[in-house]
Design a protein around this motif. Structure first.
Motif, PDB file in Angstrom:
ATOM      1  N   UNK A 164       0.678  -1.729 -13.992  1.00 20.43           N
ATOM      2  CA  UNK A 164       1.934  -2.481 -14.045  1.00 20.43           C
ATOM      3  C   UNK A 164       3.045  -1.685 -13.357  1.00 20.43           C
ATOM      4  N   UNK A 165       3.090  -0.370 -13.630  1.00 19.69           N
ATOM      5  CA  UNK A 165       4.101   0.470 -12.981  1.00 19.69           C
ATOM      6  C   UNK A 165       3.910   0.489 -11.466  1.00 19.69           C
ATOM      7  N   UNK A 166       2.648   0.562 -11.027  1.00 18.71           N
ATOM      8  CA  UNK A 166       2.361   0.577  -9.599  1.00 18.71           C
ATOM      9  C   UNK A 166       2.809  -0.722  -8.924  1.00 18.71           C
ATOM     10  N   UNK A 167       2.467  -1.861  -9.542  1.00 20.57           N
ATOM     11  CA  UNK A 167       2.845  -3.148  -8.959  1.00 20.57           C
ATOM     12  C   UNK A 167       4.369  -3.311  -8.949  1.00 20.57           C
ATOM     13  N   UNK A 170       5.691  -1.123  -5.902  1.00 22.73           N
ATOM     14  CA  UNK A 170       5.435  -1.689  -4.574  1.00 22.73           C
ATOM     15  C   UNK A 170       6.154  -3.013  -4.387  1.00 22.73           C
ATOM     16  N   UNK A 171       6.604  -3.607  -5.526  1.00 20.28           N
ATOM     17  CA  UNK A 171       7.376  -4.836  -5.420  1.00 20.28           C
ATOM     18  C   UNK A 171       8.823  -4.595  -5.063  1.00 20.28           C
ATOM     19  N   UNK A 172       9.210  -3.333  -4.928  1.00 19.67           N
ATOM     20  CA  UNK A 172      10.569  -3.021  -4.502  1.00 19.67           C
ATOM     21  C   UNK A 172      11.546  -2.843  -5.631  1.00 19.67           C
ATOM     22  N   UNK A 173      11.023  -2.881  -6.906  1.00 15.18           N
ATOM     23  CA  UNK A 173      11.916  -2.755  -8.051  1.00 15.18           C
ATOM     24  C   UNK A 173      12.005  -1.327  -8.565  1.00 15.18           C
ATOM     25  N   UNK A 174      11.418  -0.392  -7.851  1.00 19.28           N
ATOM     26  CA  UNK A 174      11.475   0.994  -8.310  1.00 19.28           C
ATOM     27  C   UNK A 174      11.010   1.932  -7.219  1.00 19.28           C
ATOM     28  N   UNK A 347       4.273 -10.002 -12.545  1.00 16.94           N
ATOM     29  CA  UNK A 347       5.171  -8.957 -12.031  1.00 16.94           C
ATOM     30  C   UNK A 347       5.287  -9.042 -10.512  1.00 16.94           C
ATOM     31  N   UNK A 348       4.145  -9.294  -9.843  1.00 14.02           N
ATOM     32  CA  UNK A 348       4.133  -9.310  -8.373  1.00 14.02           C
ATOM     33  C   UNK A 348       4.605 -10.644  -7.789  1.00 14.02           C
ATOM     34  N   UNK A 349       4.675 -11.674  -8.603  1.00 19.57           N
ATOM     35  CA  UNK A 349       5.023 -13.019  -8.110  1.00 19.57           C
ATOM     36  C   UNK A 349       6.442 -13.034  -7.532  1.00 19.57           C
ATOM     37  N   UNK A 350       6.543 -13.553  -6.319  1.00 18.82           N
ATOM     38  CA  UNK A 350       7.851 -13.677  -5.693  1.00 18.82           C
ATOM     39  C   UNK A 350       8.322 -12.444  -4.968  1.00 18.82           C
ATOM     40  N   UNK A 351       7.623 -11.316  -5.134  1.00 16.85           N
ATOM     41  CA  UNK A 351       7.999 -10.088  -4.426  1.00 16.85           C
ATOM     42  C   UNK A 351       6.938  -9.743  -3.387  1.00 16.85           C
TER      43      UNK A 351
END
Length: 564
Positions: A164-167, A170-174, A347-351
């Motif tokens: 979850x942290x990895x996704x 890479x989604x740009x939120x961290x 978590x990855x949806x939309x990013x």
């Protein structure tokens, strides 16, 4: 949102799940398929009967947590260590290899690197809730492939948090710095949680459960069990961990307690309710119209998942010394996308994942969950056929002896229900073979006595099906019911006969008028206490009369001699 409207939606979902579950059961299929179908048909992408999908999903997550809590009650830490390096090392290897292969395949189809990594993380996880439930219901959790499937599933659950942290990163939120900080905090939080749960569940909870008030009122232990199960999930969530993983750890800590069997039975009803909502909520994410219009794409993705994950687990477990048949059987059991993959997809949806890719993943996941009951049921047979064929054509070297033998407990156990003086006398008939005796009783003092004598003993109400299933009545050579209460004895005998039609049932009839009731209820042998007591009293009377007659004869003989 109107709470009554939410209640109506839950009622509609449960009603649909009930109807379609019955249909599936009649067709000799898993009712899980009916729950998924109910969610799909009633959800916002089909008939739009249920509109509060997000609220239902929250309750569904609690269902998964309670399911893993009860599974944890089955697996104490010593038992987990027996799973060995093949299970834990295989779990780590499976997650990494599957994730890498899936990401590589995604990149071949021109997906961006970040999207490919997210897809790999989603595909790497299998369904703990479905697979373990099916393995336990089929009594295959102790088989070679079942044990290693369990170990891999547990390692996948551990991997949920870092994935979850990895996704998220890479989604740009961290950033990488934020991710490192979050991982450290997660590890510290996990250690603190384990320590707190250990103290509460090993030191405090047993004392509370042993109170006299708990034994006199059956409602209080049920409330305590629910508080422990849901409270551990909430505590894990507060520490930033997976609620289901926290609930599993709590169950595993409590597994060493003799109360574990009864707790598992006490929360069975609410767990069934919430788990049913979970599978229905997954079904609501499906879009039947999109599925039909993109059927070739979905089926291709599903085939790649099933074949790819089966082969990956097969190869990984074979590297740890498992036989080809058992390794492939475990792989087939795990050849689906799991419930925690929905968390990663959300978590990855939309990013990094587009709406179309999200719908493809959801549709494929639902299809693999539909296939899972068949995968688990036919895994040993299919693996045997595949390995046998490959050995015949020379691809694999034929093995003459299986390295791992299936563990069988059928026909060698004695289950004693009630451990008073009568139950203890029955158990002692197997002196020297204490490992073959399982004792059930509601009295903690009796359970402590049984454990001191070396028997496997559990606090539990034998009038509950889950307690009897946990004790292994289906695989017992005999079940002895020694409880003195006639009504309870009748209920237990009937339930044992329903769960295990072929087991030999011996029951104690405290009073003669209940003798025929127990026979009609399914007992093969009934020990009539009043007859036995009467026979003993009669023998004592006869012995007394014989002694009196002997004395009279001796006195008469003495008198005759004196006269002479």
């Amino acid at each position: 949102m109107d709470s009554w409207h939410l209640l109506l939606d839950i009622l509609i979902l449960l009603g649909g799940a009930l109807v379609l579950g019955v249909v599936c059961e009649r067709l000799r299929q898993s009712p899980i398929l009916g729950y998924l179908a109910a969610g799909t048909l009633l959800g916002p992408n089909a008939l739009w009967v249920v509109s509060t999908a997000d609220e239902v999903a929250v309750l569904a997550e609690l269902g998964v947590a309670l399911l893993l809590f009860t599974i944890g009650l089955e697996f104490s830490w010593p038992r987990l260590k027996k799973l060995g390096a093949a299970a834990f090392g295989g779990g780590t290897g499976q997650v990494l290899v599957t994730m890498g292969l899936a990401a590589g395949c995604a990149m071949i189809f021109s997906m961006p690197f970040r999207t490919s990594v997210a897809v790999g993380a989603i595909v790497a996880l299998s369904s703990t809730a479905v697979v373990l439930r099916l393995l336990i219901s089929r009594a295959e959790i102790e088989s070679a492939h079942g044990r290693h499937a369990l170990g891999i599933l547990l390692m996948q659950d551990v991997a949920v948090v870092p994935l979850v942290l990895l996704v998220t990163v890479i989604g740009g939120d961290g950033s990488m710095k934020d991710m490192s900080k979050d991982i450290v905090l997660a590890i510290v939080g996990a250690l603190v949680l384990v320590v707190v749960l250990y103290v509460l569940l090993n030191k405090v909870a047993p004392r509370v459960m042993g109170l006299g008030e708990m034994r006199r009122n059956r409602d209080l232990p049920i409330l305590l069990a629910i508080v422990i199960g849901l409270g551990s999930a909430l505590a894990s969530h507060k520490f930033g961990l997976s609620p289901a993983l926290g609930a599993f750890v709590a169950g595993m800590i409590l597994a060493e307690s003799p109360f574990a069997t009864q707790i598992r039975a006490d929360i069975g009803s609410i767990r069934t309710l919430l788990v049913t909502l979970f599978f229905s909520s997954i079904g609501m994410l499906g879009d039947p119209a999109w599925f039909i219009s993109h059927l070739p794409m979905v089926l291709g993705f599903v085939a790649a998942i099933v074949v790819g994950k089966s082969v990956v687990v097969w190869i990984v477990l074979k590297c740890f010394g498992l036989t080809h048949r058992h390794a492939l059987a475990a792989g087939i059991c795990l050849a689906q996308v799991g419930e925690f993959s929905f968390v990663l997809a959300a978590v990855a949806r939309g990013t990094v994942i587009s709406e179309e890719l999200f719908t493809l993943i959801i549709s494929s996941t639902i299809v693999t969950l539909f296939l899972t009951p068949y995968l688990v049921a036919f895994a040993p047979r299919v693996s045997g056929m595949v390995v046998g064929t490959l050995e015949r054509i020379g691809v694999l070297k034929a093995s003459t002896v299986e390295a791992t033998r299936e563990h069988s407990v059928a026909g060698d156990r004695l289950v004693v229900i009630g451990f008073g003086p009568a139950g203890e006398a029955v158990a002692q008939a197997l002196e020297g073979h204490e490992e073959r005796v399982t004792v059930l009783d509601l009295n903690p003092a009796s359970i402590r006595r049984a454990q001191q004598l070396g028997y496997s003993a559990h606090i539990g109400n034998a009038a509950q099906a889950e307690v009897l299933e946990h004790a292994g009545v289906e695989h017992a050579s005999a079940v002895v019911v020694t409880v003195p209460d006639p009504a309870a004895a009748r209920e237990i005998v009937g339930l044992v006969r329903m769960l295990a039609p072929g087991v030999h049932v011996i029951a104690r009839a405290r009073y003669h008028r209940y003798f025929e009731d127990l026979q009609r209820g399914g007992a093969d042998d009934v020990v009539n206490e009043e007859w036995i007591v009467g026979a003993i009293l009669a023998s004592r009377v006869r012995a007394r009369l014989r002694r009196e007659e002997q004395v009279e004869d001796e006195e008469s003989s003495a008198q005759s001699e004196s006269v002479d």
